[in-house]
Every structure is written in C-alpha cells, then in structure tokens.
Scaffold this active site. Structure first.
Site, PDB file in Angstrom:
ATOM      1  N   HIS A  41     -11.541 -23.622 -16.068  1.00 38.86           N
ATOM      2  CA  HIS A  41     -12.052 -22.479 -16.813  1.00 38.86           C
ATOM      3  C   HIS A  41     -11.404 -22.411 -18.194  1.00 38.86           C
ATOM      4  CE1 HIS A  41     -13.175 -21.122 -12.668  1.00 38.86           C
ATOM      5  NE2 HIS A  41     -14.269 -20.779 -13.328  1.00 38.86           N
ATOM      6  N   HIS A  49     -15.330 -25.957 -20.575  1.00 38.32           N
ATOM      7  CA  HIS A  49     -16.333 -25.459 -19.626  1.00 38.32           C
ATOM      8  C   HIS A  49     -17.309 -24.532 -20.343  1.00 38.32           C
ATOM      9  CE1 HIS A  49     -18.231 -23.479 -16.239  1.00 38.32           C
ATOM     10  NE2 HIS A  49     -17.685 -22.323 -16.580  1.00 38.32           N
ATOM     11  N   ASP A  93     -24.001 -22.194 -15.556  1.00 41.42           N
ATOM     12  CA  ASP A  93     -22.616 -22.060 -15.104  1.00 41.42           C
ATOM     13  C   ASP A  93     -22.295 -22.999 -13.948  1.00 41.42           C
ATOM     14  OD1 ASP A  93     -20.530 -19.410 -13.753  1.00 41.42           O
ATOM     15  OD2 ASP A  93     -20.057 -20.992 -15.180  1.00 41.42           O
TER      16      ASP A  93
END
Length: 806
Positions: A535, A539, A701
């Site tokens: 994260h 990303h 995502d």
C-alpha cells in the site's frame, strides 16, 4: 634525459672493450636520429587542443578541460624556455612564477593541473617549500607536481627518487633542454596523473553518494574481506565501520534461518561473477536478526578479466519480524532461476503445502456467489417467465425471509465455501469490526511533513528520455508500473498522475495551473508511506493506470462526462493515502485512535477520504496545491461527494454489496430489441453513474490478478510481505490473528481470485466489453492453481520488480 642506467662507465672516458664500443656507437646513432626527428617536429605549428576531451570511467562520461601548467623557475634559462615552448606546442595553458609567493598567489587565483618546479641545486629549498605548501592545501590535492632535477653524469649511479616522493612530488625529470623531451613529459602527465585525478574525484563523489544513501552498501574483495561500509550499513547491522573493514562479511548471514542451500548458491554465483539477489536473514550486533533483501553485484576490472575484483552488496531491510514468519529454513528449499539478462536469482519454493492441494481446493470453491437480493430477483423473474398468475406460499415465505435480512447484498462466507481455510481467508479480509480487547496499541498513523517544491517549467519538456518512453506505453493494459517506480526513484504517482490527469483535461476542466497540479501530486505522493511493501504510491499509480484504461472504453464514454472521469482518477490517486500497512481489523483490535474516531466502520477508507481533502484544501503551509480552488461551489460539492463515495467503496466489507447491486441493475435491463439475451445500455442517471464509478475503482483496486503473470506475481509477493508483517506484530503483541498465515502463496491467490476477484472483474469487464482481460484473469488463475505438492511454487518471496520473466 642522460644515458641508460644499465650502462656504467669506468674512470676512463674511453671504453676498452671493442664489443661495447660498437654498442655505444649504435646507441649514440639512435639518440641522434630521435633528436633530429624531435627538432623537425618542433618546427611544426603549435597543436590546437579541443576545449574539453572526453574520458570514460566505467559508465560515467567525463569531460577533461585543457590542462593548465605552472612553471616555477626562479631564473629563466634553457630548461624553463624548453618547458614554455613545450606547453605552447602542446596547446596547454601556461603560467610562469619565479618565487614562492608568486607561485602560491597564481595557484590561488586560477586552477592549475600541473606544476613544474625547478629543484636544481641553487633553488632546492625554495622548491621544497612550494611543493609542501601545495600538499598542505586540500583544494590543491589533485595538482600533479614535477621536480626538475640536475642531470646525472654518465659515470654516476642513478639516485633514489624517494626524497622527492617524500616531499610530495609525483614525478621527477632529469635536466634536459631538449624541447621534445619536455613536451613528452607534459603530455604523459596530462594523459596519466591528471586524467587519473579526475577519475578519482568522480569516485570520491560516488562514495559521497554512498555515504548519504539510505540503503545499506558494503564493498568486499574477491575473498569476502570488507573494504568499505556506509553509515546505513552501520545502522542496519549495528557494527561500526572500524569493526567491519578488514574482516569478512559472511558472518553477518544467519545460516540457521537463511539456509545453507541459499548461502551456497550465493557463493557459487559470486565465484562465477554473476549478480545474485534474494532474501536472507541478517545478524545484528546485540539485536534480533532481521529479514534483508540482498543484492550482490560483481565489479570487473577494465582489463577484461573474467573474474571480478570486488563485490558491491546492497542490503534493504524488509521488516524487523519477517524472519520469524516467512524465512525459516525448514519451510523453504532454495532453487536457482536464470534470468533473461544472464543474472541468477536464488529463489525459494514453499514445501509446507497443506494436505489439501491447491487444485483440489479450487474445485471445492465452485459454489456460486448469490446474495439474497439476487436470489429474490431470480425467483421473481422465473415466475414472470412462466406466466404464473399465483405465487406459491413457500416462495412468498422465502422472499420475505430474505427481505428481512440486513445483508441483502452479502452472500455470506458459508454460502461460498465449506473449506475452513477459505472461510478464515475470507473473514480475515472482509472483517472490519474486530473484537476490542483491553489493549491500547501504539500509534501507527503519524503526521507526515512533506514538501512540494516544483519549478514552473513544463514537466513534459524536462522529463528524462527513459521516463518519457515508459509513459508512452501507459495506455497498454500490461503497462510496467514497476519500471516507472525504478526510473522515477519511487515517484511513479507524480509522473503518471500528471500525464493521465492532463490527458483527461484537468487543466481546462478544473481551471488549474500546471504548477498547482504538480505541487498537489507531489504532496499526495509524499503522503503515501514508502515503507509499505504494497500500500504505497506505486499501488496508487497502478490503480490510476487501470482506471484510466477503463475510462478510455467506449462504454464508459457513453455514460460518463469529463468531470466523472476526473473524479475517478483523483479517487484512484488518493484511495490509499497515508495507509499504515495494517488492516481495519487490526486497527479495531488494538483500539487505535482512528478506529475509535470512525466507530470501527470503514476506518481506513474514511481516513483516506479525510486526508485527501485535508492535505488538498487545508494545508496552510503548502501554498498553491488546491486543485479544486477554481471550481464553482456546487461543482466542488458534487465532485467531493463522488470522490468520497468511490474511496469508501474500496472497503472490502462492502465488496459483495457493490457487486450484487451492479448485477441487479444489469438483470433489470432485460434483453435487446432482437429478443436475444443481452444487456441494454444503462439509463444515464446519477445513481447509475455512481455505481459505474464505484465498480471502476473497486475493479482497478483488485485488478492485479488480471495483469500478465509476471506483474501479478510481483504484486502477490508484495501484499503477502505486508500481511505477514501484520501477523508477526499480532503474534508479538499476543493479539488474535486477523489474517490467515499465507504460508502458501499460490493457494492464497486462488482463494482471493475465486472468492473476490473473478466474479467482480468478469462482470465489469463484460460491461466494458474487455473480454481479453477476462481471458488474462483466467490464465493467471490457472497459473496459481497449477502448483501443488508435486509441482511446488518455485519463486522466492521478494520485492523484485522484474516483470520480464514468466
């Protein structure tokens, strides 16, 4: 220069040996011929040197300026005139001094590369003072000094040069008024000592970079004896430079936890002069071992020797507790894979496969994901299709029971699988409300100071060529974000974000200046935590690139306007801002302040939304960063609402709700005019726009499994490393484990794709008419599903970003 040292004359000036007489005559004839040639050359016009000449020092290109020569002769004579002529003939800039004071004043005013000092008998002491003063000044350390000494008679023995070296001279020149000899001496110093000094200054600059680097570096010889360690190494290993230099670095490897096979493979690669990289366990002075990603790079001499002379090793700390959770020699066996560039990477294959193989397990996960609302719609549609006028009592009872459910869009984990491990995996990823023990955790999220100092020049015009070439491929689905991460020094979000936002018209639609956009992107990227393996800003850039690919589809253009596109792209950029590398369940479990603030509900997603607008609109110390400041108030409210809605949609606890709502809308669309089964275009309502946008960011995502296998594998490794770090912290704090152990990487990916990714992505890709992405998703799933006890996973758990190998 005098006679050859090997020729010694007796007291008599005549040589009595006839044989030696002829030898001396030949020698004298050769000297006369060389002298005559030198005189002819001296009559030619002076050479004109280029202002700078190019030098190569490994991969570094250097430009060496014309050497400046200072002649220090207290009395002008034939020797000084010969050197003066040599400088002019060779195209060298030349200055003349006749005293200590004049010489030092000249050196202070202008940089000189070569200093020729008269050291003949009468001025010996003055010359010694000059050279010692030169050597006492650090700014003159690279100056090459030449001592002009008296000529040696033929009958005298060659004296030692040691006294001149001790004074500080680099070279000695025996008195010789021949102009050609003086020119040759200057040229040799220019091509030798001066060029070497320039290379050494570059080497000193490189060492300065190593001293300031945050990564740990050490240099060893071919026997593993350490020559240099930088401060980051001292911090990582706990050993000072004085403790390591002159000693072997092999003792830093924890053989028990790294594994003897891994160490032997590394040593074999070093012996063969190959690059090796992998994860090892590193001992530290007075502290627990840590997990380190290590890369050993051989350095070869310029003479073309096939064997390296030194090794440079870079060590990057992963997490302080990873070694306890993922690097155990009893769990991993080392293998070797040859890469396309000839390098060798040692990798580990997990042999602790559960008794149920991945292949068998995937067949146990074949249940349909049916939420209550979907079942209700299906039952009502079946009645509609049969034309029945009367509803069965049992059917009505079933529909009413389902409508009473508070989770109309959540199918529940038990309806998906009966595998206990799969249930634990699903509950771990979806659980957002953990049991709150009487434990107060340390603060994970902290205030981050950041700067966004960018100049007003056009970014695209100043981009390096390699970054431009990388960004030119951004519209490809298999775009290599890891390459941009490397080229941009871990700032991929800034460059890709600017490129994509400009492409979709943010400068005109938001009336924002280029400088403001760049400042904002820099501020947002600096708010991501680079310490997270997954994260992080890379990303976010990956999600942004996927969202942009969706926006370029004709289907999206039919339903959305430019403002909707920009809202989606901004939400993609900010959707994980200031992520701590821990899940919602963990924050709730440790009674974190954010969990308390947001009532244990969508903790991280609420925090990401809040931080997005806080750093954008309320950063008083950051001037000129608000990309929304020129929007009309009503437009800003609408865009803000849309961005918050999309960021909150990334909460995995709402995964099935969004998915089944999307399915429900499509089912209500009926069929095409020709009567064939299919989907008609959705009505362009704000509700449907919002649903499409939420699905877009959700799919972006979790789109990693639909990338090409090498990219999907790299992302899988990163997320597992981050999750294992959380598990290790939970164990150390004796908290309930909120995630499965991830001992089997392929199985975890099979579970994730089956339980979450495949149905959601397939539905949305069908909506976008991106059938090729569904094919890639299935191919990646089959890749993960192919590993079992007979065919163990061969790749080491690493942060490697290579995406060229499959």
């Amino acid at each position: 220069m005098g006679c050859a040292a090997s020729v010694h004359a007796s007291d008599s000036s005549q040589c009595k040996d006839p044989k030696h007489k002829y030898i001396l005559q030949d020698y004298d004839n050769t000297i006369r011929a060389v002298t005559e040639q030198s005189r002819k050359e001296s009559e030619e016009p002076p050479q004109k040197q280029p202002e700078k000449k190019e030098l190569r020092f490994g991969p570094v290109k250097l430009l060496q300026e014309i050497s400046r020569v200072l002649l220090v002769f207290p009395v002008e004579d034939g020797q000084s005139e010969a050197f003066l002529w040599a400088c002019r003939k060779g195209g060298f800039a030349c200055s003349i001094a006749n005293s200590l004071e004049t010489a030092m004043d000249t050196l202070d005013k202008r940089k000189h590369h070569i200093v020729v000092i008269d050291m003949r008998l009468a001025v010996y002491s003055i010359g010694e003072q000059i050279v010692r003063k030169i050597r006492s000044r650090p700014s003159l350390a690279s100056v090459v000094t030449l001592a002009v000494c008296p000529a040696i008679p033929r009958w005298c023995e060659e004296p030692s040069v040691r006294p001149y070296l001790d004074m500080g001279f680099n070279r000695r020149f025996l008195e010789n008024h021949d102009r050609g000899a003086c020119l040759n001496e200057i040229v040799m110093m220019d091509s030798g000592e001066v060029s070497t000094g320039l290379k050494l200054s570059v080497a000193n600059t490189l060492f300065q970079l190593l001293e300031e680097s945050r990564d740990s570096f050490d240099i060893t010889d071919i026997d593993g004896i350490c020559s240099y360690v930088n401060p980051s190494f001292e911090k990582l290993a706990g050993f000072k430079s004085i403790d390591m230099v002159g000693k072997s670095t092999d003792s830093l490897l924890n053989e028990e936890k790294t594994g003897q096979g891994l160490i032997e493979t590394m040593q074999r690669c070093k012996a063969e002069g190959k690059v090796w990289e992998g994860i090892v366990v590193h001992n530290r002075k007075g502290q627990d071992p840590i997990s380190v990603e290590m890369k050993v790079m051989p350095v070869f001499d310029a003479d073309g020797n096939n064997l390296p002379s030194h090794f440079v090793t870079c060590r990057l700390e992963l997490n302080p507790t990873v070694c306890r959770s993922c690097l155990n020699k009893n769990q991993y066996n080392s293998t070797t894979r040859r890469m396309s560039n000839g390098r060798v990477r040692t990798e580990s294959s997990n042999t602790s496969i559960n008794s149920i193989s991945v292949n068998n397990n995937s067949r146990r996960l074949s249940k349909q994901v049916d939420a209550p609302i979907i079942k209700i719609i299906t039952m009502l549609r079946s009645i509609q299709d049969t034309g029945s006028q009367q509803l069965p009592a049992q059917l009505i009872e079933n529909v009413m029971a389902m409508l009473r459910s508070s989770e109309l869009y959540n199918p529940g984990s038990n309806s998906l699988t009966e595998d206990p491990e799969a249930l634990g995996f699903m509950d771990g990823l979806m659980e957002g409300r953990g049991t709150r023990p009487s434990v107060t955790g340390d603060t994970i999220l902290s205030h981050r100071e950041s700067t966004a100092a960018f100049n007003n020049t056009s970014l695209m015009q100043s981009l390096p060529t390699l970054i431009k070439e990388n960004l030119s491929k951004r519209e490809e689905w298999d775009y290599d974000i890891f390459e941009l991460e490397r080229l941009s020094s871990h700032r991929p979000l800034f460059y890709l974000g600017f490129d994509i936002l400009v492409e979709f018209g943010i400068l005109n639609n938001f009336k924002v200046e280029e400088t403001t956009l760049r400042n904002w992107l820099g501020l947002i990227e600096s708010s991501y935590r680079s310490s997270n393996t997954y994260h992080n800003s890379t990303h976010a850039a990956d999600v942004l690139q996927a969202s942009a690919c969706f926006c370029r589809s004709q289907c999206m253009e039919n339903f959305l306007d430019p403002t909707d596109f920009l809202a989606l792209l901004i939400a993609s950029i900010c959707h994980d801002i200031d992520h701590p590398g821990r899940t919602n369940a963990f924050l709730c479990s440790v009674s974190h302040e954010l969990a308390i603030m947001y009532n244990d509900s969508a903790v991280l997603e609420s925090h990401h939304s809040a931080v997005t607008f806080k750093v954008t609109c309320q950063s008083a110390e950051q001037k000129n960063v608000n990309i929304f400041k020129n929007l009309e108030p009503e437009n800003f409210k609408m865009i803000r609402k849309s961005i918050i809605s999309m960021i909150l949609a990334t909460d995995m606890t709402q995964h099935f709700e969004h998915y089944n709502k999307f399915l429900a809308v499509n089912l209500k669309c009926g069929s095409t005019e020709e009567g064939e089964e299919g989907m008609v275009p959705l009505p362009v309502s704000q509700e449907n726009k919002s649903l499409i946008l939420r699905m877009a960011i959700k799919c972006a995502d979790i789109s990693n499994p639909s990338r090409k296998i090498s990219l999907a594998r790299a992302w899988a490794h990163r997320i597992v490393l981050e999750y294992r770090d959380q598990i290790a912290e939970e164990k150390s704090r004796k908290l309930p484990l909120s995630l499965p152990p991830f001992d089997d990487i392929p199985k975890s990916q099979v579970l994730f794709v089956h339980l979450f990714a495949r149905d959601l992505l397939s539905a949305y890709y069908e909506f976008l008419e991106f059938g090729h992405l569904t094919d890639q998703l299935n191919e990646t799933f089959e890749y993960w599903d192919s590993f079992n006890e007979e065919n163990p996973y061969p790749h080491a758990l690493t942060l490697s970003t290579s995406s060229t190998s499959t």
